[in-house]
Enzyme design. Structure first.
Site, PDB file in Angstrom:
ATOM      1  N   LYS A 164      63.001 136.839  67.436  1.00 37.30           N
ATOM      2  CA  LYS A 164      64.402 136.415  67.554  1.00 37.30           C
ATOM      3  C   LYS A 164      64.915 136.756  68.952  1.00 37.30           C
ATOM      4  O   LYS A 164      64.553 137.797  69.512  1.00 37.30           O
ATOM      5  CB  LYS A 164      65.205 137.165  66.478  1.00 37.30           C
ATOM      6  CG  LYS A 164      66.669 136.822  66.398  1.00 37.30           C
ATOM      7  CD  LYS A 164      67.311 137.570  65.225  1.00 37.30           C
ATOM      8  CE  LYS A 164      68.777 137.287  65.081  1.00 37.30           C
ATOM      9  NZ  LYS A 164      69.385 138.008  63.942  1.00 37.30           N
ATOM     10  N   SER A 181      71.770 135.151  60.573  1.00 31.18           N
ATOM     11  CA  SER A 181      71.637 134.664  61.927  1.00 31.18           C
ATOM     12  C   SER A 181      70.177 134.449  62.365  1.00 31.18           C
ATOM     13  O   SER A 181      69.933 133.757  63.347  1.00 31.18           O
ATOM     14  CB  SER A 181      72.304 135.654  62.881  1.00 31.18           C
ATOM     15  OG  SER A 181      71.628 136.898  62.844  1.00 31.18           O
ATOM     16  N   SER A 185      71.032 138.987  57.646  1.00 30.07           N
ATOM     17  CA  SER A 185      70.484 137.958  58.538  1.00 30.07           C
ATOM     18  C   SER A 185      68.990 137.714  58.457  1.00 30.07           C
ATOM     19  O   SER A 185      68.510 136.739  59.007  1.00 30.07           O
ATOM     20  CB  SER A 185      70.819 138.299  59.980  1.00 30.07           C
ATOM     21  OG  SER A 185      72.077 137.787  60.286  1.00 30.07           O
TER      22      SER A 185
HETATM   23  N1  GLN Z   1      76.345 136.840  58.396  1.00 31.81           N
HETATM   24  C1  GLN Z   1      76.578 138.204  58.730  1.00 31.81           C
HETATM   25  C2  GLN Z   1      77.462 138.306  59.938  1.00 31.81           C
HETATM   26  O1  GLN Z   1      77.807 137.311  60.450  1.00 31.81           O
HETATM   27  C3  GLN Z   1      75.279 138.915  58.948  1.00 31.81           C
HETATM   28  C4  GLN Z   1      74.746 138.808  60.318  1.00 31.81           C
HETATM   29  C5  GLN Z   1      73.528 139.650  60.543  1.00 31.81           C
HETATM   30  O2  GLN Z   1      72.957 140.226  59.602  1.00 31.81           O
HETATM   31  N2  GLN Z   1      73.132 139.750  61.793  1.00 31.81           N
HETATM   32  O3  GLN Z   1      77.844 139.355  60.353  1.00 31.81           O
END
Ligand code: GLN
Length: 471
Positions: free
Chosen positions: A78, A153, A177
């Site tokens: 990532k 994400s 995420s």
């Molecule tokens: N969807 C969650 C957020 O926007 C989780 C994001 C993540 O785990 N990086 O914060």
């Protein structure tokens, strides 16, 4: 080239001489080129991966015992993970042109075992989002249906495995995420205990929540990758010095005691397929002799608000270093110092990132600190304690990974709160710092859905061993 689903079969074919690392990398590069429309990779390290593959093939030819445990494992990373000499941008314009000065400890340890990194994949900007639409490089599409989001994400990490462009992907999980995109793409996604894997070299979003996680098609690959990445690192004072057990050899040979929250699983707003298939799974676990019991947990409603107060607060502090001076992008339109700061940040961050920085700055500001940040910390403590209490009586907590399947690209673009609420089931594990996995459960509306299992802190071995019952 067959479609490999685990490292064991790759290594069998390598040792039988059916394939070489070079062929494997060539195959994955072809797959990447054939799937460009999905917008998965920001950068492919083609030449370097091929050179590394050739060197490994030669090393193996010389002495098969000289290669590392991950010989033949091709990985995508990532775009929030540092890899020395390579660009890293967190999916954001503000880091355009920035190159990592060092390698994340987790990646360093995988490279030491001869893993090959094939490229850097897209993500929501600074890992903020649940859809992968919030990237400077445009949205990544779900490989099963390009009209749909892959989740986020770490959405592109999930798709990179889903469409067979690598064997394993590294993502990060601050509030779900790794697990949510794994569920939306029909693969496995694992988040370790907070502190299990070093965060050194991971561009911080919410430092007290962030963990590197693993996405793959097999439990054995997750177990091995985790086992090699985990452990104390002097560069991250929050990394645990607890010994790392051999997760890949862990067993769970007894009947499990599993808790679930009826208020969540039976909730009317849940997608009907998610509800029915989760309830069917509970039935079949019971039929197999496991104990699955409904448990009251009255705090679900508080999880999302507390999470978004705490993570935005941490993000506002973490992202203050991106000021147009030290890293990456600097606005060419600025004419003095103050404009350099404001214009670089205004032009370099997306709307969602700016929203979160503003929110975080607000909840930390004098006069509001106690009402928001202080209170959210108390909620976090309560949720951790109540979660720990459940593990006194149960081995695992079972929960859907997400309330429904992947939605259409663009569907919640102008409704951030709707997107935040979709994290309802994944955030608890980050609030409590416990390990959790998303396992493919079935389909809804033609798209995959997942079930999530959580375990107590540092019980990743037990969690992974039990997860094998499901796959
Ligand atoms: N969807 C969650 C957020 O926007 C989780 C994001 C993540 O785990 N990086 O914060």
């Amino acid at each position: 080239m067959p479609r490999y689903k685990n490292l064991t079969t790759v290594q069998e074919d390598l040792s039988n001489g059916l394939i070489t690392c070079e062929h494997l990398v060539e195959y994955y590069v072809d797959r990447i080129n054939a799937t460009k429309d999905l917008n998965v990779y920001i950068e492919v390290f083609e030449e370097e991966a091929l050179a590394q593959a050739k060197a490994l093939d030669a090393k193996y030819q010389n002495d098969p015992a000289s290669v590392g445990k991950l010989f033949g494992m091709v990985i995508s990373i990532k775009d929030v993970l540092c890899y020395a000499g390579h660009s890293v941008t967190a999916g954001a314009k503000i880091l355009e042109g920035f190159k990592s000065l060092f390698t994340a400890t987790g990646i360093e340890r995988l490279l030491a075992e001869d893993a090959i990194i094939i490229g850097r994949v897209n993500c929501d900007q600074f890992a903020m989002g649940s859809t992968n639409e919030n990237s400077h490089y445009g949205p990544t599409k779900n490989g099963l249906n390009p009209e749909k989001i892959p989740g986020g994400s770490s959405g592109a990490s999930a798709v990179s495995v889903q469409i067979d462009t690598c064997l394993v992907a590294l993502g990060t999980d601050t509030g779900g995420s790794v697990r949510q995109p794994a569920a939306f793409c029909g693969i496995l996604g694992f988040k370790p205990t907070y502190g299990r894997v070093s965060r050194y070299g991971l561009l911080a979003y919410g430092s007290s929540f962030d963990q590197i996680g693993v996405l793959a098609n097999s439990i054995e690959d997750i177990a091995l990758t985790l086992e090699l990445m985990a452990g104390r690192d002097d560069f991250d004072s929050t990394s645990s010095s607890k010994e790392v057990p051999a997760y890949s050899k862990a067993n769970f040979n007894k009947k499990a005691k599993i808790a679930y929250f009826p208020t969540a699983v039976e909730h009317r707003s849940l997608d009907a397929d998610v509800r029915n298939q989760t309830l069917n799974l509970i039935k079949s676990l019971r039929a197999d002799g496991h104990t699955v019991e409904g448990v009251d947990f009255d705090y679900l409603d508080y999880i999302i608000p507390a999470y978004y107060v705490l993570t935005t607060a941490e993000a506002s502090s973490n992202l203050s270093r991106f000021d147009g001076i030290r890293y990456g992008y600097r606005s060419p339109n600025a004419t003095n110092l103050e404009e350099t700061y404001t214009m670089s940040r205004t032009e370099g961050f997306s709307t969602e990132v700016k929203r979160r920085i503003m929110l975080g700055t607000f909840v930390l500001s004098a006069g509001y600190y106690d009402a928001y940040y202080g209170k959210a910390q108390k909620v976090r403590r309560l949720i951790s304690e109540k979660t720990a209490e459940i593990f006194k009586d149960y081995d695992f907590i079972l929960m859907p990974t997400a309330p429904g399947p992947a939605w259409d690209i663009g569907a919640v673009n102008d409704d951030p709160v709707a997107m935040y609420l979709a994290d309802i089931f994944t955030v608890q594990a980050n609030m409590a710092g416990i390990p959790a996995i998303s396992i493919p459960l079935g389909m809804s509306d033609g798209m995959p859905i997942g079930v999530q299992l959580m375990a107590n802190k540092f019980e990743e071995g037990k969690l992974l061993a039990f997860s094998k019952e499901f796959v």
